[in-house]
Every structure is written in C-alpha cells, then in structure tokens.
Scaffold this active site. Structure first.
Site, short mmCIF file in Angstrom:
data_model
loop_
_atom_site.label_atom_id
_atom_site.label_comp_id
_atom_site.label_asym_id
_atom_site.label_seq_id
_atom_site.Cartn_x
_atom_site.Cartn_y
_atom_site.Cartn_z
CG HIS A 46 3.91 4.76 0.01
ND1 HIS A 46 3.12 3.87 0.04
CD2 HIS A 46 3.54 6.14 1.11
CE1 HIS A 46 2.07 4.75 0.19
NE2 HIS A 46 2.59 6.00 0.24
NE ARG A 62 -6.97 8.31 5.02
CZ ARG A 62 -6.65 8.00 3.91
NH1 ARG A 62 -7.03 7.69 3.02
NH2 ARG A 62 -5.46 6.84 4.43
C1 MV4 Z 1 2.06 0.40 -5.83
C2 MV4 Z 1 2.93 -0.35 -6.22
C3 MV4 Z 1 4.04 -0.65 -7.34
N1 MV4 Z 1 3.94 -0.31 -8.56
N2 MV4 Z 1 1.61 0.91 -7.70
C4 MV4 Z 1 -0.16 0.00 -2.47
C5 MV4 Z 1 -1.14 1.05 -1.42
C6 MV4 Z 1 -1.93 2.25 -3.25
N3 MV4 Z 1 -1.88 3.37 -2.39
C7 MV4 Z 1 -0.32 2.05 -3.50
N4 MV4 Z 1 0.36 0.49 -3.27
C8 MV4 Z 1 1.15 0.24 -4.29
N5 MV4 Z 1 1.27 0.34 -5.90
C9 MV4 Z 1 2.75 0.24 -9.34
N6 MV4 Z 1 2.97 0.52 -9.59
C10 MV4 Z 1 3.63 -0.53 -4.59
C11 MV4 Z 1 2.48 -0.40 -3.61
C12 MV4 Z 1 3.15 -0.18 -2.77
C13 MV4 Z 1 3.22 -1.83 -1.90
C14 MV4 Z 1 3.01 -3.45 -2.60
C15 MV4 Z 1 3.06 -3.87 -2.10
C16 MV4 Z 1 4.07 -4.00 -0.50
C17 MV4 Z 1 4.14 -2.35 -0.45
C18 MV4 Z 1 3.68 -1.53 -0.76
C19 MV4 Z 1 4.01 -0.26 0.06
C20 MV4 Z 1 3.37 0.95 -0.43
C21 MV4 Z 1 2.72 0.74 -1.25
#
Ligand code: MV4
Length: 480
Positions: free
Chosen positions: A208, A292
């Site tokens: 991320h 924000r």
């Molecule tokens: C995702 C993803 C993987 N694939 N979308 C989480 C918060 C929001 N801003 C979007 N997020 C995510 N979207 C796709 N197509 C993974 C995340 C994600 C996440 C997922 C599981 C555990 C921890 C995470 C941390 C950041 C983002």
C-alpha cells in the site's frame, strides 16, 4: 489569512491544527463534546464551544451545531481534521451556504471522489492505471461473475460509498461470488444508504503506497513523495513510513508524478492522498483518493520540512502554492507508529481508562503527537489513538533503531491499560519488515491468521498464534 478558524475535531488532530493556526497568527476556536471538556485542545484554544453530549452523532458529526458554533465565534473557516465530517461533501456545502470556508476541496469534487466508483472512472480518464475490474457499478450478480471471469480470481467486491477498507469482500472462488455480491450490496445499503458495488481483481502480496499532494485553488499542484502504509490490521494502520522503501527511485517518481497529474485533472484543491497498490512486478494501481489531512501526515512533513496544515490553511485562504516541485526535496527516512490504547493480546480490544503514568519519549529527531498527559482519562466513546511517535533519520536502519529507542522510553500505565507498543515492536523485529520487503499480508502473518501468506523468505518460522487472534472488532471506532 483567516482571523479565526473553527476546529471541528478532537484528540491529537485538534491540537495539531490548533498549533498550526497559532503559528500563523490565526485565532482558534474548538468545538467539544461533554466527554472532552478536560481536553488539551479545549485548554489551549482561544475559545471553546460545547456542542453536545459524548455521542459523536450528536457532537462531532452534528453539522448544525458546528455551523452555529462557527457563527458564535465569528470564524471564517472550519478545519475538519480527519474522520468525523472531514470527507462529508454535504457538510462542506452547508459550510459554504453559511459563508464559511471548509478547509478541503470544493464540495462537488469531494462528492465525486467520495464515490469510489466515480473516482475510479475519473482517474482512469486521467490516465491512471487501475487494478483490473469494473469502472461503473455492477448491477447484477451475473454481471459480477462475468467481470470476475474476465479478470481472474481472487476478486474483491467493494462498495462505491465505502473506502478505507469499509464495505469490501474478498472472493476466492466462483462458487462464493453470488453470495458475496448480494451480501456486500446489503451491507453497503445498511452502512451507507447506497448499495452500489464494483468488482476488482484482488491483488495479494502488494504494498500500500500513497502519495501526498498539495493543490491550490489556481490550478497549481505539487507532490510530496510517497508513504508506505502496508502495516495494517483490519484497515487500521499501525506503522507508516516515508518514502516507501525498497522500490527504485524512478518507480516512486513515476507513481508520485502520475498521482499529481490525476489530482490536478479532477480539480482537486487542498491536501490530498492518492492510494495505490504496488504489486510484486512493481506495477502500480490506483485505489482511492482521500480528501483530508491524514493521520500519517507527519512522516511526509519530516522528510520534506513542509508543514502540511500550514499549507492547508494557505490554500483555503486562496494563497497561490508557495512551493514549486523543484523546491521539494525528500531527505532521509521518517517512520511513525501509532500507540493505541488497545490490547494486542486480546484481539486489539480497546482498553479505556485513566493514565496514571504517561511519559512520552524525547530525544533527537523524535516527535510525539498526542493530546494525552498523566492523569488524562481515555474514554470509551471515540477511537483509541493515544499518541503517534514519529522519528526521522538519514537512513532507514537508523530510523527504525531510533523508533525502537523511543518506544523503550515511552511509559504508559493505568488500571487495565494496554497499548499497541508490544505489537509494533514485533513488527520492527520482523526480518521482512527490516529489509523493507513487506506487503499488506505482514500483520496477518505475524498474528497467525489462517490463510495468511507465508513470509517473504519461505524459511522463516511462523509466529505462534495468540489465543486472541479471532476476537472480533469492537464497533465504536471510526475509520480514518
Ligand atoms: C485492495 C487490495 C487488494 N486488491 N483492492 C484496503 C483499504 C482500501 N483503501 C483499499 N484496500 C485494499 N484494496 C484490490 N483490488 C488490498 C487492500 C488493502 C489491504 C487488504 C487486506 C489487508 C490489508 C490491506 C492493507 C491495505 C490495502
């Protein structure tokens, strides 16, 4: 510049905004709930207006009471902080209707970006790469299945009105899709009054990475580089760092420049953050944009030397951007950890109560953003963020050592009180984290969550599973 700004928030961010106002010679007024009468922001503000009882719905989310408070103190502008009304386009519009400057983007831009499906469409049009999937909302389970087949499993069904991890369901196999689709729509309707959903390929083992941008009301913008926020538990960030580690500078530059182009293209104004996932092949995919100031903004301040809240105030006052891109230099590494009053040994359950002892760390290149002090009582009504510890160093290795040193100094104690410090230490100790080679799967692996991906190095021993890993979330916390 404004004469008086009303701060429509609480906790550490209310104090953070108050300090920025004071440094710019702006008078401060703060609203507070019955639970926050003894808060540091109330003590330090030029004026404080009580707007309601502890319940956020009747205080920090009560737009009418906040606008009335602004009228009473003669404020020209409202700073919403993060959480609460900070991304509420209706509130921004109510402010405008009452002659108040909302410190954030124009209401129409906020509304278009709060809808994650619409934000995806706008950013796609601006040329940003998206994760494979639908752009428009998906009307039926059959249409969802078609998209899933096209992009390949696993997929994720996301609520258009969600964001920040709320209203998403991961689907591993075709057999689970119909049920996940129906349930996500129903949950989105219940949570947001909007049941539109879209479908993306679910990217596992990605990082991320987010980009901080500043855009003025005259069409100028700069980016302030990247932050890695992959260390999250149930979408609550625990550690953030700037710049994102273990990626070539050229890749980070491309992501940052692309993000800024997207923000300018959609008419963004203010301080914003564009979120991306970066996959193992170093390909990046736009996720969403936040309108924000974010909890983790200090790491960007530490590597750029730019006060983001000062910039928000200048931009809202109509001042042209005070920086050109060439003037923004990223120097060294900054790392932040969140110290929450939660018990990592019991599924991160909040542990409110009185702080009998509270001595935050000090020392070189060490910043602590907190509203707490010895004797302060952490109530059960709001989120459990107690303090943010932010350190800077010329390189990442020293920054991580410095953060460990700072956490060693931090003394917090009270009846039944726990903090996330022991868990943060485990992350700082992790071999993959130390190398900067970690993904959004790191926390689940450390917690031994079933189905969690193995460590980057297949030889690493998995951490023992704590008895608490399955304890459900307590529902009174706000997402930021
Ligand atoms: C995702 C993803 C993987 N694939 N979308 C989480 C918060 C929001 N801003 C979007 N997020 C995510 N979207 C796709 N197509 C993974 C995340 C994600 C996440 C997922 C599981 C555990 C921890 C995470 C941390 C950041 C983002």
């Amino acid at each position: 510049m404004f004469e008086t700004v009303l701060i429509a928030n609480r906790g550490e961010i209310a104090l953070r905004v108050l300090r920025a106002c004071r440094e710019l010679g702006v008078r401060t007024a703060v609203v507070y709930s019955a639970a926050d009468a003894d808060s540091a922001a109330v003590r330090h503000a030029d004026q404080a207006i009580r707007i309601g009882p502890a319940s956020s719905r009747r205080s920090y989310l009560n737009a009418a009471a906040i606008v009335e408070a602004a009228r009473q103190v003669g404020a020209q502008a409202v700073h919403p902080g993060y959480g609460f009304l900070s991304e509420d386009a209706d509130f921004a519009e109510i402010c405008a209707d009452n002659g108040l400057t909302f410190i954030g983007p124009p209401p129409a831009v906020m509304a278009a970006l709060a809808d994650k499906s619409s934000a995806r469409a706008l950013m796609s049009r601006a040329g940003l790469p998206l994760s494979p999937g639908s752009v428009a909302p998906v009307p039926t389970a059959a249409a969802a299945a078609e998209i899933a087949e096209a992009v390949g499993y696993p997929v994720i069904v996301k609520a258009a009105a969600g964001g920040g991890g709320r209203g998403m369901t991961v689907v591993r196999t075709p057999g689970e899709l119909r049920r996940a689709y129906t349930r996500t729509r129903a949950a989105a309707q219940a949570a947001f009054g909007d049941d539109r959903v879209y479908v993306e390929r679910y990217l596992t083992e990605a990082r991320h990475v987010e980009v901080q941008v500043l855009c003025d009301s005259h069409g100028n913008g700069v980016h302030l580089g990247t932050r890695d926020c992959s260390v999250q538990r149930r979408h609550q960030k625990l550690i953030e760092e700037a710049p994102a580690p273990a990626l070539p500078a050229a890749v980070l530059d491309t992501i940052a420049e692309t993000a800024l182009r997207g923000a300018l293209e959609v008419g963004f104004v203010g301080a914003g953050t564009l979120e991306f996932l970066v996959d193992a092949e170093e390909q990046f995919h736009f996720l969403e944009i936040n309108c924000r100031i974010q909890v983790e903004h200090p790491v960007t301040e530490m590597v750029t030397g730019i006060d983001l809240v000062h910039e928000q105030l200048h931009i809202a006052a109509g001042v042209p951007l005070r920086w050109r891109q060439e003037e923004i230099r990223l120097r060294g590494v900054a790392v932040e950890c969140r110290v929450n009053t939660e018990d990592p040994g019991r599924g991160f359950v909040p542990t409110p109560g009185r702080l009998d002892r509270f001595t935050p760390p000090g020392g070189p290149f060490t910043r602590v953003d907190t509203h707490a002090s010895a004797g302060y009582v952490i109530g059960p009504w709001y989120d459990s963020l107690l303090a943010k510890v932010i350190v800077w160093a010329p390189d990442r290795e020293l920054a991580l050592n410095r953060l460990e040193r700072a956490l060693d100094e931090f003394d917090v104690a009270g009846p039944g009180m726990h903090t996330t410090i022991p868990f943060v230490r485990r992350v700082l100790d992790d071999a993959a984290f130390r190398k900067g080679r970690y993904t959004t799967g790191l926390v689940d692996r450390l917690l031994g969550v079933p189905g969690a991906a193995p460590a980057q190095r297949p030889t690493a021993t998995p951490a023992p599973r704590p008895a608490s890993a399955a304890t459900p979330d307590v529902p009174n916390r706000r997402t930021r």
